[in-house]
Design a protein around this motif. Structure first.
Motif, mmCIF file in Angstrom:
data_model
loop_
_atom_site.group_PDB
_atom_site.id
_atom_site.type_symbol
_atom_site.label_atom_id
_atom_site.label_comp_id
_atom_site.label_asym_id
_atom_site.label_seq_id
_atom_site.Cartn_x
_atom_site.Cartn_y
_atom_site.Cartn_z
ATOM 1 N N GLY A 1 0.826 -1.219 0.000
ATOM 2 C CA GLY A 1 0.000 0.000 0.000
ATOM 3 C C GLY A 1 0.853 1.259 0.000
ATOM 4 O O GLY A 1 2.005 1.265 0.453
ATOM 5 N N ARG A 2 0.280 2.305 -0.524
ATOM 6 C CA ARG A 2 1.001 3.570 -0.685
ATOM 7 C C ARG A 2 1.463 4.150 0.648
ATOM 8 O O ARG A 2 2.478 4.832 0.727
ATOM 9 C CB ARG A 2 0.042 4.561 -1.370
ATOM 10 C CG ARG A 2 0.662 5.872 -1.781
ATOM 11 C CD ARG A 2 1.493 5.691 -3.048
ATOM 12 N NE ARG A 2 1.880 6.980 -3.613
ATOM 13 C CZ ARG A 2 2.971 7.658 -3.267
ATOM 14 N NH1 ARG A 2 3.785 7.148 -2.374
ATOM 15 N NH2 ARG A 2 3.248 8.813 -3.811
ATOM 16 N N GLN A 3 0.712 3.850 1.686
ATOM 17 C CA GLN A 3 1.099 4.377 2.995
ATOM 18 C C GLN A 3 2.363 3.688 3.516
ATOM 19 O O GLN A 3 3.090 4.244 4.325
ATOM 20 C CB GLN A 3 -0.038 4.166 4.008
ATOM 21 C CG GLN A 3 -1.313 4.937 3.688
ATOM 22 C CD GLN A 3 -1.359 6.277 4.362
ATOM 23 O OE1 GLN A 3 -0.736 6.485 5.395
ATOM 24 N NE2 GLN A 3 -2.091 7.215 3.783
ATOM 25 N N ILE A 4 2.606 2.477 3.036
ATOM 26 C CA ILE A 4 3.817 1.767 3.468
ATOM 27 C C ILE A 4 5.020 2.189 2.619
ATOM 28 O O ILE A 4 6.087 2.495 3.152
ATOM 29 C CB ILE A 4 3.631 0.227 3.361
ATOM 30 C CG1 ILE A 4 2.446 -0.228 4.213
ATOM 31 C CG2 ILE A 4 4.901 -0.503 3.791
ATOM 32 C CD1 ILE A 4 2.104 -1.704 4.077
ATOM 33 N N THR A 5 4.810 2.235 1.294
ATOM 34 C CA THR A 5 5.954 2.568 0.424
ATOM 35 C C THR A 5 6.420 4.002 0.655
ATOM 36 O O THR A 5 7.589 4.316 0.522
ATOM 37 C CB THR A 5 5.608 2.409 -1.069
ATOM 38 O OG1 THR A 5 4.555 3.316 -1.399
ATOM 39 C CG2 THR A 5 5.210 0.992 -1.386
ATOM 40 N N GLY A 6 5.489 4.856 0.991
ATOM 41 C CA GLY A 6 5.847 6.259 1.193
ATOM 42 C C GLY A 6 6.239 6.899 -0.118
ATOM 43 O O GLY A 6 6.025 6.359 -1.212
ATOM 44 N N GLY A 7 6.803 8.074 -0.046
ATOM 45 C CA GLY A 7 7.183 8.799 -1.246
ATOM 46 C C GLY A 7 7.176 10.280 -0.954
ATOM 47 O O GLY A 7 6.854 10.709 0.161
#
Lengths: 227, 400
Positions: B150-156
């Motif tokens: 999920g995007r919250q884990i990968t960050g950015g």
């Protein structure tokens, strides 16, 4: 106390009317006693502010005097409820205003029909209105809106409207004030005819001395008093 | 028949037919704008609530979800349960999920995240996480060392994912998954973003991959999510599931709403407050416009009274006129709302952190707000007309 007689149509007994504007009090009518017989054509004259319109408003049951009594057809009407006064205005009195006072959104025919629709069917009202419009020479302009009529024509429509419920008394507050000479004569001839041929009692205010010849009687007001 | 009773309608009709067209158009337009203002806020809140509810259903729980019965840690023999569920009339699809608390390590960053082991084919029939892949691709049933995150884990750079995110992990990079002391490297196959933070804080691997890390775990599930057929009601299907005796707790998606439920309730309160303010503003505006319109006809009303037209006829004619303004305003407002605003916001939804919101017009809200506009209009016609018919006739005629 006013004593009714068979031919008396309108009478006033010591009517007084005053207006208050801020602290100033204006007495428009002072103890005016007046008798108008059936079939009379009364012209009321007087300077501006003499109380002419105030008197006509009282006689036409548009307003009530402070003191005194008004009789119409022998009946004391001064203290009638607004409901009864309205019914008298609808069925027994015709009132013509200086500024024609037509409903802008209604055609000439519809303006004339309006009071008759209060007491009869639309068809009856329509038939009567067309007859009256023909009588005042506007049969061919029955479908026109007030804005499509001249001042004289609008006033004739107002006369037809005042006559639609066959009143026996007609009040006219400077009906020719906004009209040219020809239109004024037309209107006065209609009044004369109504008075002479149909015996309608007429009380009319005017500023024009040459119009007095149409009346059967002339009364003058000055400072709220009959002269 | 006496025409008196028809007179108010007759007069109102003539006012509309022959009155000033601009006044009529502007008043009707004002009604339409006031009405749109009332239903817009309500529809937006409905849209946000609806959007967030769909997020819960489509990315988290399905319409119905099953959890282990009280005292158990797992739903055992999940394939049998799935087969039984799929045989229930009204169940469209079901997917078993095995949630394992695990440590995920990326480079020198690590954190505890929710890892779900799924059958991707089943899962994609119930949830739409597979359609929310923003980079890379979704899992295949036979993937053994692939993970989607999920995007919250990968960050950015623009994630706002917080201190524990992987600060921009990319597809093809390795992460290490550790469950109960057993570690395995996985390749990031895809990154998904549902905009629903509960889901975007998850990572998915296949049940086959979990079986390699935790032998036997691939026959168990911590949750089974169920999608029901269109037109079916959750409670009806829950009753059917109870009836066939599946040993699990069965819930509808609403019971997982949690925070979203309280957000929805807050929206409801704000909606009521804003609707009340909106109705007051609309009421005052409409009142002023109709009041001015009728006050301008003061002399005409006085003359109608003078020639013997009863006050109730005059008042009713203006009430009818006001009612016509409001009905046409509601119709025009509805047309603009449904034909212009709704399609526009379908194409360009409001982008919110929890969901993309479109306008959702609730039938009850629509009726209530239509009625509010109509009552305000009727009162706006009634009050000034009644005031003028009660003033002294001469004052009305002479414009005093």
């Amino acid at each position: 106390m006013y004593q009714d007689t068979n031919n008396l149509h309108i009478a006033t007994e010591n009517i007084t009317k005053s207006y208050r504007s801020g602290d100033a009090k204006t007495v428009a009518l002072k103890n005016v006693s007046l008798r108008i017989a059936q079939g009379e054509f009364i012209m009321i004259t007087g300077r501006n502010g003499s109380g002419k319109s105030t008197l006509l408003h009282q006689l036409g049951l548009l307003d009530s005097p402070d003191t005194g009594e008004i009789y119409i057809n022998g009946r004391e009407v001064t203290r009638l409820s607004e409901k009864k006064r309205m019914d008298m205005r609808l069925r027994q009195l015709g009132y013509i205003f200086q500024e024609y006072a037509l409903v802008a959104e209604l055609s000439a025919l519809e303006n004339v029909m309006l009071p008759a629709m209060m007491i009869g069917t639309s068809k009856d009202a329509r038939d009567k209105a067309l007859t009256l419009l023909a009588k005042v020479g506007l049969r061919d302009k029955a479908r026109r809106l007030p804005t499509q009529l001249s001042g004289g024509e609008q006033q004739k429509v107002a006369i037809a409207r005042a006559l639609i419920n066959a009143p026996r008394i007609l009040f006219a507050d400077e009906p020719t004030a906004n009209l040219d000479t020809i239109a004024s004569k037309d209107v006065l001839r209609i009044f004369k005819s109504l008075n002479e041929q149909e015996h309608i009692t007429i009380a009319m205010i005017t500023h024009e001395p040459e119009e007095l010849e149409y009346a059967t009687r002339h009364i003058k007001l000055s400072d709220g008093k009959l002269v | 028949m006496k025409s008196e009773l028809r007179l108010p309608f007759y007069l109102a009709w003539q006012y509309i037919r022959r009155g000033r067209k601009w006044t009529f158009f502007l008043t009707t337009s004002l009604m339409a704008v006031a009405f749109i203002n009332l239903i817009f806020i309500s529809s937006l809140f409905n849209g946000i609530i609806d959007g967030s509810n769909k997020q819960i259903i489509n990315t988290l729980t399905g319409n119905i979800y099953l959890t282990p019965k009280d005292g158990d840690d797992f739903i055992k023999d999940k394939n049998k349960v799935l087969d039984t569920l799929k045989s229930v009339n009204g169940v469209e699809a079901a997917s078993a999920e095995m949630l394992v608390p695990a440590e995920l390590k990326y480079k020198n960053l690590k954190g505890n995240w929710q890892i779900l082991a799924i059958n991707p084919a089943d899962e994609s029939k119930v949830t739409n996480v597979g359609q929310k892949i923003i980079e890379g691709s979704y899992l295949n049933v036979n993937d053994e060392d692939a993970i989607i995150i999920g995007r919250q884990i990968t960050g950015g750079s623009d994630d706002g994912g917080g201190a524990s995110s992987f600060k921009g992990a990319k597809i093809g990079e390795k992460v290490t998954l550790a469950i109960d002391g057993v570690s395995k490297d996985f390749t990031i196959k895809g990154i998904f973003e549902t905009k629903f933070s509960e889901t975007d804080k998850r990572a998915f691997i296949t049940e086959k991959a979990l079986g390699q890390l935790m032998p036997g775990a691939d026959t168990q599930a911590t949750t089974i999510v169920v999608k029901i057929s269109a037109g079916q009601k959750e409670q009806d299907i829950i009753s059917k599931i109870h009836a066939i005796g599946i040993e699990a707790n069965v819930y509808s998606w609403q019971e997982a709403a949690g925070l979203m439920k309280s957000i929805s309730e807050s929206f409801l309160s704000i909606n009521i407050l804003m609707s009340t303010v909106g109705i007051l503003i609309a009421g005052v505006t409409i009142f002023i416009v109709i009041y001015v319109d009728i006050i301008n006809k003061k002399k005409q009303i006085g003359i109608l009274r003078a020639i013997g037209i009863k006050p109730y006829i005059i008042i009713t004619s203006y009430v009818i006129l006001s009612a016509v303004y409001s009905v046409l305003g509601v119709i025009l407002g509805t047309a603009i709302f449904l034909l212009v605003l709704t399609p526009y916001f379908q194409a360009h939804p409001f982008v919110l952190p929890i969901a993309d919101a479109v306008l959702v017009l609730d039938k009850a809200d629509y009726i209530a707000r239509s009625e509010a506009i109509m009552w305000v209009s009727v009162l706006s016609g009634l009050i000034p007309a009644a005031i003028i018919t009660r003033t002294k006739m001469l004052d009305a005629i002479l414009g005093r």
